[in-house]
Write a protein that holds these residues in place. Sequence first.
Motif, mmCIF file in Angstrom:
data_model
loop_
_atom_site.group_PDB
_atom_site.id
_atom_site.type_symbol
_atom_site.label_atom_id
_atom_site.label_comp_id
_atom_site.label_asym_id
_atom_site.label_seq_id
_atom_site.Cartn_x
_atom_site.Cartn_y
_atom_site.Cartn_z
ATOM 1 N N THR A 133 0.835 -1.194 0.000
ATOM 2 C CA THR A 133 0.000 0.000 0.000
ATOM 3 C C THR A 133 0.873 1.249 0.000
ATOM 4 O O THR A 133 1.962 1.249 0.585
ATOM 5 C CB THR A 133 -0.922 0.020 1.229
ATOM 6 N N PRO A 134 0.420 2.323 -0.653
ATOM 7 C CA PRO A 134 1.208 3.558 -0.655
ATOM 8 C C PRO A 134 1.451 4.063 0.766
ATOM 9 O O PRO A 134 0.541 4.113 1.592
ATOM 10 C CB PRO A 134 0.330 4.540 -1.452
ATOM 11 N N GLY A 135 2.706 4.402 1.042
ATOM 12 C CA GLY A 135 3.071 4.888 2.358
ATOM 13 C C GLY A 135 3.380 3.803 3.361
ATOM 14 O O GLY A 135 3.797 4.100 4.481
ATOM 15 N N GLY A 136 3.192 2.541 3.006
ATOM 16 C CA GLY A 136 3.472 1.448 3.924
ATOM 17 C C GLY A 136 4.925 1.025 3.907
ATOM 18 O O GLY A 136 5.743 1.508 3.115
ATOM 19 N N GLY A 137 5.240 0.079 4.791
ATOM 20 C CA GLY A 137 6.618 -0.385 4.889
ATOM 21 C C GLY A 137 7.084 -1.118 3.647
ATOM 22 O O GLY A 137 8.226 -0.962 3.211
ATOM 23 N N LEU A 138 6.205 -1.936 3.049
ATOM 24 C CA LEU A 138 6.588 -2.657 1.838
ATOM 25 C C LEU A 138 6.775 -1.705 0.664
ATOM 26 O O LEU A 138 7.643 -1.939 -0.191
ATOM 27 C CB LEU A 138 5.531 -3.715 1.509
ATOM 28 N N ALA A 139 5.967 -0.642 0.606
ATOM 29 C CA ALA A 139 6.163 0.351 -0.456
ATOM 30 C C ALA A 139 7.504 1.055 -0.295
ATOM 31 O O ALA A 139 8.210 1.319 -1.283
ATOM 32 C CB ALA A 139 5.015 1.360 -0.444
ATOM 33 N N GLY A 140 7.882 1.375 0.953
ATOM 34 C CA GLY A 140 9.201 1.962 1.185
ATOM 35 C C GLY A 140 10.322 1.006 0.829
ATOM 36 O O GLY A 140 11.360 1.419 0.285
ATOM 37 N N LEU A 141 10.110 -0.279 1.106
ATOM 38 C CA LEU A 141 11.108 -1.281 0.737
ATOM 39 C C LEU A 141 11.264 -1.356 -0.774
ATOM 40 O O LEU A 141 12.386 -1.447 -1.295
ATOM 41 C CB LEU A 141 10.674 -2.639 1.297
ATOM 42 N N ARG A 142 10.149 -1.293 -1.494
ATOM 43 C CA ARG A 142 10.223 -1.308 -2.964
ATOM 44 C C ARG A 142 10.933 -0.064 -3.483
ATOM 45 O O ARG A 142 11.728 -0.153 -4.428
ATOM 46 C CB ARG A 142 8.814 -1.407 -3.542
ATOM 47 N N ARG A 143 10.691 1.090 -2.876
ATOM 48 C CA ARG A 143 11.374 2.310 -3.325
ATOM 49 C C ARG A 143 12.871 2.223 -3.081
ATOM 50 O O ARG A 143 13.674 2.678 -3.907
ATOM 51 C CB ARG A 143 10.793 3.524 -2.600
ATOM 52 N N ARG A 144 13.276 1.657 -1.953
ATOM 53 C CA ARG A 144 14.713 1.544 -1.677
ATOM 54 C C ARG A 144 15.389 0.590 -2.661
ATOM 55 O O ARG A 144 16.526 0.832 -3.084
ATOM 56 C CB ARG A 144 14.924 1.075 -0.234
ATOM 57 N N LEU A 145 14.710 -0.469 -3.045
ATOM 58 C CA LEU A 145 15.289 -1.380 -4.032
ATOM 59 C C LEU A 145 15.317 -0.757 -5.422
ATOM 60 O O LEU A 145 16.210 -1.064 -6.230
ATOM 61 C CB LEU A 145 14.490 -2.684 -4.070
ATOM 62 N N SER A 146 14.348 0.106 -5.709
ATOM 63 C CA SER A 146 14.324 0.733 -7.039
ATOM 64 C C SER A 146 15.518 1.642 -7.265
ATOM 65 O O SER A 146 15.851 1.940 -8.412
ATOM 66 C CB SER A 146 13.022 1.528 -7.210
#
Length: 418
Positions: free
Chosen positions: A380-393
């Motif tokens: 979900t936007p703003g969630g921990g998994l979304a932040g994890l995806r942004r860091r990997l990107s």
Amino acid sequence: MRHLGLWLKRAGTGALRACTVAAVTMAVPAVWAAAVALGIRWGAGNPWSWLGPFVLTTVGTLALPRPVCRTVRFLVARWTDTVIPAGYRQAPPVTQLSTGYWWNGFGYERTRRDALMDQRRRIRWNDPANWRDLRFTAIAPFTAGLVACVPPAGAAAAVLGLTRPELLGRAVGVLALMVAVASSPYAWRCLVPVAVHFLRPSPSMVLADRVEELTAQRAEATVAQAAEIRRIERDLHDGAQARLVSLGLSLAIAEKLMETDPDQARTLMREARAGATASLTELRELVRGINPPVLNDRGLVDAVRALALDSPLETTVTAALDDCALDPPIESALYFATAELLTNATKHAHATQARISLTRTTTSVLIQVEDNGRGGADITPGGGLAGLRRRLSAFDGTLELTSPTGGPTLATLVVPCA
């Protein structure tokens, strides 16, 4: 016999895939044909004989392209591992301003509902990906669709021919059956080049998306760096620094009591030694939070194994990364991503077992983390998994999550490894 069995298996699989491709690519022409048949059935005297087919054709032509193209992308990725990016524009968040109006990224509206409706309308008509999908649905029936129709058409002709009493009809049926069987393993493959050519984003769209992605990554990196600096300062100020100040005071008092009260001085020195040990432990924990020593000394695989040993879950690790040298930032990102996924499995999924797999493909490193938790996780936007995806990107990496309700949950991390 073995080769014949393999050939028949390929033919059967190909026939099913060809029928699927034909059904998907011919969806829009099927709507057109149904509209024409409906108009003919109603007759020229019926006032709906032209209006009804026109409405049906228009709605089908505008509503079907996106579902058809999404299905085509899924089939191509499932059958050939060729990923075709969708390239759809993402809707910006709708926010309410202090004036009471709602901003949707394009204009101001009085209510949130009006802002969302205006946003959807603008994105639908201004998104180049929608027009690309519409072009594909117009081209695919006359390219991949026609080729995919050969096996089912041949099978239908074979049934009709073989049921005829004439010798010529049976001969035609046998020939049609041979064409259907021979073309089945290959007829569906025409979909792949057509889809890749007409559905992939244009270079200008890829460049624009990349600019937006890099802008978001820069902002994310700035925020993450500032947060990490604040964390280090807070940990030093509240932990090690306070203990070191207390250690200095204890040593000063012990120095004054050395001659007047040696026993009290020795007690203070023992407390100071214990404080020094605690300070050293806190500093080591702080450094480990920045980058674990095992990651620096032994590499990613051993660091993940150590992480599995410390995890409360029953975790198994399988690895095949011996010939893959990763840059330290990539190793660190993958390590902390794996650690976060294990933490989520423990805290949120209430899992009891986990499996971590580290493998090397031709051009990338792939890590899969699977747990037997309750599932239902979502990015979900703003969630921990979304932040994890942004860091990997930031490393051109991706995070894919499969988590049906009831479990299991499978997270796949992919980072390029040239």
